[in-house]
Design a protein around this motif. Sequence first.
Motif, short mmCIF file in Angstrom:
data_model
loop_
_atom_site.label_atom_id
_atom_site.label_comp_id
_atom_site.label_asym_id
_atom_site.label_seq_id
_atom_site.Cartn_x
_atom_site.Cartn_y
_atom_site.Cartn_z
N ALA A 1 -11.69 16.82 -24.20
CA ALA A 1 -10.73 15.83 -23.76
C ALA A 1 -10.49 14.77 -24.84
O ALA A 1 -9.36 14.32 -25.05
CB ALA A 1 -11.21 15.16 -22.48
N LEU B 1 -11.50 7.34 -21.66
CA LEU B 1 -11.99 8.43 -20.83
C LEU B 1 -13.28 8.00 -20.15
O LEU B 1 -14.09 7.28 -20.72
CB LEU B 1 -12.25 9.68 -21.68
CG LEU B 1 -11.04 10.26 -22.41
CD1 LEU B 1 -11.47 11.37 -23.37
CD2 LEU B 1 -10.02 10.80 -21.41
N ARG C 1 -6.97 14.15 -26.67
CA ARG C 1 -6.31 12.85 -26.67
C ARG C 1 -5.95 12.44 -28.10
O ARG C 1 -4.87 11.88 -28.35
CB ARG C 1 -7.25 11.81 -26.03
CG ARG C 1 -6.64 10.42 -25.87
CD ARG C 1 -5.42 10.45 -24.96
NE ARG C 1 -5.75 10.90 -23.63
CZ ARG C 1 -6.11 10.10 -22.63
NH1 ARG C 1 -6.16 8.79 -22.82
NH2 ARG C 1 -6.37 10.60 -21.43
N GLU D 1 -15.95 12.54 -15.17
CA GLU D 1 -15.82 13.97 -15.45
C GLU D 1 -14.77 14.26 -16.51
O GLU D 1 -14.76 15.33 -17.11
CB GLU D 1 -15.49 14.73 -14.16
CG GLU D 1 -16.60 14.69 -13.12
CD GLU D 1 -16.24 15.49 -11.88
OE1 GLU D 1 -15.10 16.01 -11.83
OE2 GLU D 1 -17.08 15.58 -10.97
N ASP D 2 -13.86 13.31 -16.73
CA ASP D 2 -12.81 13.51 -17.75
C ASP D 2 -13.33 13.27 -19.16
O ASP D 2 -12.62 13.52 -20.13
CB ASP D 2 -11.64 12.56 -17.49
CG ASP D 2 -10.94 12.85 -16.17
OD1 ASP D 2 -10.95 14.03 -15.77
OD2 ASP D 2 -10.42 11.90 -15.56
#
Length: 458
Positions: free
Chosen positions: A446, A437, A450, A440-441
């Motif tokens: 997140a 990652l 994942r 912004e992700d």
Amino acid sequence: GVQRSDGGSMTIGGVAFAPMSPRDAERSGVSAVHQEIDLIPTMSVAENICLGRQPTTWGILRHRATRARAAAALARLGVRLDVRAPLTQFSVAMRQMVAIARALDVRARVLVLDEPTSSLDGEETARFLDTLRALRLPTLNGPGLAIVLVSHFIDQVYAIADRITVLRNGARVGTWNTANLSKPQLIEAMTGRAVAPRTTLHASQHAASETPRDGDAIVVQDLHRSAAIGPVSLRVAAGEAVGLAGLLGSGRSELLRTVFGAEAPDRGTVEVAGRKVVTGSIRHSIAAGMAFLAEDRTAEGIFGDLSVRENLLLALQAKRGAWHPLSATESRAIVDRLIASLGIRASSAEVAVASLSGGNQQKVLIGRLLATSPKILLLDEPTRGIDVGARADIDDLLASLCAGGMAILLVSAQLDETIRSCSRVLVLRDRLPIGELTGEDMNEAAVLQRIADGEQAA
């Protein structure tokens, strides 16, 4: 009962309490988990949990009953492992869970916990806090436990505590009902100064992965160690910090140790500045420009009886060799520079490093690494068990090191720290990489998503 007081008094249930030893305190209903894990690595998990209180019949140890009791203590924390295995087979985080299970195995009235979650990931921490909430509740067998929690993790304090007492420099700053004390007020009480929000403090680092200035500082290709990691491939550019994220047992620390050569891989390569490094060799890794901060600073970091000066100079003198000793003038200049630049708080450079706080010990260890002028820093839990002020200092230090062109590979059980300090995050699950990652992700949700999805990266 580990230390004796010079004055004052304590009571438990209205009865005077003055323990002569930890065992004496246990008999009075006090159980403790210390910040530095005080277990016996060569003994089994079951023996560690039940040591001193093993079930016996006519003086003969009942091993099956001991194993069953240990398994039940771990089950209260939602942990399952082979209690017959020696403690050395498990990570620092799992050893900490064993220490907590040992404390819960006692029928205590008071449970004292000193940084019990410092090596635990988010899932394990949440489960442990749920256990603490349950332990507080009264049952048919009696009232709930009184819990004293020492922690530098602000969110955990607010999640569990009814009241908060702040200590600074050995004195009580104050005591507040948790509901009446805001987090900024708490931080100010802890540090003696206002601490600004640190949401995007290192935004400059997030551009590093897009435009590396000096190419790749380190390239790891298909690194694999049986039952530990891999295969894993990654690269870190000069001036970039890359984080390794994953749950307990994901292989984060194992990967870092294998990259550094503390553990030998079965296969795979490590390159520094385009040159292959002999894997499984700490000497070659140091010569190539790597420096490693181990997770367990007590067992693999500080030399407690040596002075701050001696600890700071150890690695540099070892790198130079016995035939090229540092002069007194050179030594003094290096030590003074590191103490000043890292903000190490010690009455002098000659005091034993064991007398310093955890945060200052950690700064000494980082200073020892920086004295060797490394190209790459491998940091395993650099802010474990230190206060919010020292954590902020180390955050700032990592940012400045990246700005100066150093490459950093970081492991932290605290996702917010990883995201705040790094330009990219490699997510691990079950000892395998499952994705990367950036930009912004890259956020906590997140990363957790994942991990939950669990799809291996291509």
